[in-house]
Design a protein around this motif. Structure first.
Motif, short mmCIF file in Angstrom:
data_model
loop_
_atom_site.label_atom_id
_atom_site.label_comp_id
_atom_site.label_asym_id
_atom_site.label_seq_id
_atom_site.Cartn_x
_atom_site.Cartn_y
_atom_site.Cartn_z
N ASN A 63 0.78 -1.24 0.00
CA ASN A 63 0.00 0.00 0.00
C ASN A 63 0.81 1.29 0.00
O ASN A 63 0.24 2.35 -0.23
CB ASN A 63 -0.94 0.02 1.22
N TRP A 64 2.10 1.22 0.25
CA TRP A 64 2.88 2.45 0.33
C TRP A 64 3.46 2.89 -1.00
O TRP A 64 4.09 3.92 -1.09
CB TRP A 64 4.00 2.28 1.37
N GLY A 65 3.29 2.11 -2.05
CA GLY A 65 3.71 2.52 -3.39
C GLY A 65 5.15 3.01 -3.46
O GLY A 65 6.09 2.25 -3.22
N THR A 98 -1.05 13.67 3.07
CA THR A 98 -0.81 15.04 2.62
C THR A 98 0.44 15.56 3.29
O THR A 98 0.54 15.54 4.52
CB THR A 98 -2.00 15.96 2.96
N LEU A 99 1.40 15.99 2.50
CA LEU A 99 2.69 16.39 3.03
C LEU A 99 2.94 17.86 2.75
O LEU A 99 3.43 18.23 1.69
CB LEU A 99 3.80 15.53 2.40
N GLN A 100 2.56 18.71 3.69
CA GLN A 100 2.80 20.13 3.53
C GLN A 100 3.89 20.53 4.52
O GLN A 100 3.66 21.22 5.50
CB GLN A 100 1.52 20.92 3.79
N ILE A 101 5.08 20.02 4.26
CA ILE A 101 6.20 20.22 5.16
C ILE A 101 7.37 20.81 4.39
O ILE A 101 7.50 20.61 3.18
CB ILE A 101 6.62 18.89 5.83
N ILE A 221 0.19 12.18 -1.38
CA ILE A 221 0.41 10.75 -1.62
C ILE A 221 -0.95 10.13 -1.88
O ILE A 221 -1.84 10.17 -1.04
CB ILE A 221 1.10 10.08 -0.42
N THR A 222 -1.11 9.56 -3.06
CA THR A 222 -2.42 9.00 -3.45
C THR A 222 -2.70 7.70 -2.71
O THR A 222 -1.84 7.17 -1.99
CB THR A 222 -2.46 8.75 -4.97
N GLU A 223 -3.91 7.17 -2.90
CA GLU A 223 -4.30 5.93 -2.23
C GLU A 223 -3.38 4.77 -2.59
O GLU A 223 -3.19 3.85 -1.81
CB GLU A 223 -5.74 5.58 -2.61
N LYS A 224 -2.80 4.81 -3.79
CA LYS A 224 -1.90 3.74 -4.22
C LYS A 224 -0.45 4.02 -3.86
O LYS A 224 0.46 3.30 -4.29
CB LYS A 224 -2.03 3.53 -5.73
N GLY A 225 -0.23 5.10 -3.09
CA GLY A 225 1.13 5.41 -2.67
C GLY A 225 1.95 6.15 -3.71
O GLY A 225 3.17 6.24 -3.59
#
Length: 501
Positions: A63-65, A98-101, A221-225
């Motif tokens: 799942n982490w693609g 979601t990576l807003q870093i 990051i989408t559902e498929k990683g």
């Protein structure tokens, strides 16, 4: 087992793993937190902890693609930024969606000559398999050494994600070292020398774009990683720009934020690139990508290109003049200062244009600088604006012939020439009208008769117009030129564009 309530001490670890893994495979659990909630009734049994960790690895792989091979041990910095850790299982957790870093960077790399190599090797598939192994296994190994993760995309493209500007630049240059058989990074902890069959493959050049380090550019990051968002797109555009600047040699373009963060990170603890003074950031101004202006730099890492440091001030001054739309004087003069400084700093060159340029059959560094002085005089002292624009066109044809001349500067030279050339038609029409009105003041005796007679002879007429344009009797040349610039201010706006429209 058919239900978690059936678990007892008599149930083997293998049976428990088989029971849980089946649910993971059939997507009943795609997050570690969901798995942990499911096994909560039996969590007090410490014997199941290794089973839970094996289940976590399975969840991660499925799942982490893009990040499926990331580990807490090998990618400490990335793990800290990308994973929500579990308090009971510190080496497990859930991937953020979601990576807003600010501590996230993306490098996009493209291998030059990949298609040609595949065509040339179509009768020797072992070579293609070796290249495939290099782009998958070896790039992943190098990325892990730099605490980054990588993935191959669309044949000859690679995407790398890192948690610092230093890591992003180091992994990019390490990959270029591996494919190009160079040693820019020069760090024993990051082996880049080819081994086995890879040694027999030719040198490959790469273009790369790196962006990140800004909370205003989120990554999803989408559902498929998989990765999505502006950060990914801008990295691709920077890579495209690097490829435009040099389609045959390795080149790296980065967002300005990457440079600033790299400098900040290496103030106290210096990485191998900073310690060895291996790179120089060459300011390349603002570039437009689909309506967004991105300040950029080129990462200069070749010894033979370090001469660019010598004209960085002149280039930055030109950028400033363009931003402020100082077309009346500064942009032309700053461009001449830049071209002259480049000719002074560059290795010796000698090119022969198809036709002599202002009496010069061949152009060397010294004669190029002399042309810069002549063009400055034409624009600033003589107020010969048509002649000054012709000088710009001559410079374009000359620069295109000079090996290794900076492509970015050539792009700016072409763009500026187009803008000044835009004014010439109106300027010349106005000047011709004034020459006609003041012909008696400009021409004396036989010249006046010749001027009047030459109106029917285009060739002679054009020569006399040149004489007329240089006459001190024309007192409004500068005012006319500057007023045209102001009148066409909107059309004179100049931005270097790269990428798809």
């Amino acid at each position: 087992m058919k239900d978690i309530g059936e678990y007892t001490e008599a149930v083997s670890e293998y049976e428990l793993f088989s029971f849980l893994s089946e649910k993971i495979i059939f997507k009943e659990f795609t997050a570690f937190s969901a798995l942990k909630t499911f096994v909560l009734p039996i969590l007090k049994d410490k014997r199941i902890y290794p089973v839970i960790m094996r289940c976590f690895e399975l969840i991660k792989r499925l799942n982490w693609g893009f990040f499926s091979e990331m580990t807490a041990q090998a990618h400490r910095r990335l793990w800290r930024e990308l994973v929500i850790p579990d308090k009971n299982f510190p080496d497990a957790g859930d991937l953020k969606d979601t990576l807003q870093i600010s501590n996230l960077y993306i490098a996009m790399l493209d291998i030059h000559g990949y298609t040609k190599f595949c065509m040339d090797s179509r009768k020797n598939l072992s070579m293609m398999h070796t290249l495939d192994w290099m782009m998958n296994t070896e790039v992943r190994r190098i990325s892990t050494c730099c605490q980054a993760v990588s993935q191959r995309e669309r044949g000859d493209e690679m995407v790398v994600v890192a948690a610092s500007a230093t890591d992003a630049l180091t992994v990019t240059l390490a990959i270029m070292d591996y494919f190009g058989k160079t040693n820019v990074v020069s760090d024993p902890a990051i082996p880049t020398r080819r081994q086995g069959n890879a040694e027999a493959l030719p040198v490959f050049k790469c273009s790369a774009g790196i962006t990140g380090g800004n909370t205003q550019s989120p990554l999803i990051i989408t559902e498929k990683g998989n990765l999505a968002g502006f950060l990914l797109n801008s990295g691709a555009r920077l890579q495209t720009r690097a490829n435009e600047l040099s389609s045959k040699e390795s080149r790296i373009m980065v967002a300005k934020q990457v440079q600033m963060n790299f400098m900040k990170e290496n103030q106290t603890t210096k990485g191998p690139l900073s310690r060895n003074n291996a790179i120089y950031f060459f300011d390349t101004g603002h570039i437009e990508f689909k309506g967004v202006m991105i300040p950029t730099c080129e990462v200069v890492f070749k010894a033979e290109e370090r001469y660019k440091e010598q004209f960085s001030e002149e280039l930055i001054r030109l950028f400033g003049s363009i931003r402020e739309s100082l077309w009346e004087q500064r942009i032309y003069l700053d461009l001449m200062d830049l071209l002259a400084k480049i000719a002074f700093a560059m290795p010796p060159f000698n090119v022969t244009p198809p036709n002599p340029v202002h009496g010069m059959i061949s152009i060397t560094n010294d004669s190029f600088m002399q042309l810069c002085r002549l063009s400055t005089k034409a624009y600033s002292t003589d107020e010969d604006y048509p002649g000054a624009v012709e000088f710009l066109k001559d410079f374009i044809s000359i620069v295109e012939m000079i090996p290794g001349f900076d492509r970015l500067v050539l792009d700016y030279l072409r763009g500026i020439t187009d803008k000044y050339d835009l004014l010439l038609k109106n300027y010349e029409a106005s000047i011709e009208k004034e020459i006609d009105e003041r012909a008696i003041e400009i021409f004396q005796g036989q010249y006046l008769k010749a001027y009047q007679a030459a109106k029917n002879g285009a060739a002679v007429f054009e020569k006399l117009k040149v004489m007329g344009r240089k006459s001190p009797a024309l007192t409004k040349k500068k005012n006319l030129w500057f007023s045209l610039i102001k009148a066409h201010k909107d059309e004179m706006e100049f931005t270097l564009y790269s990428g798809k429209k």
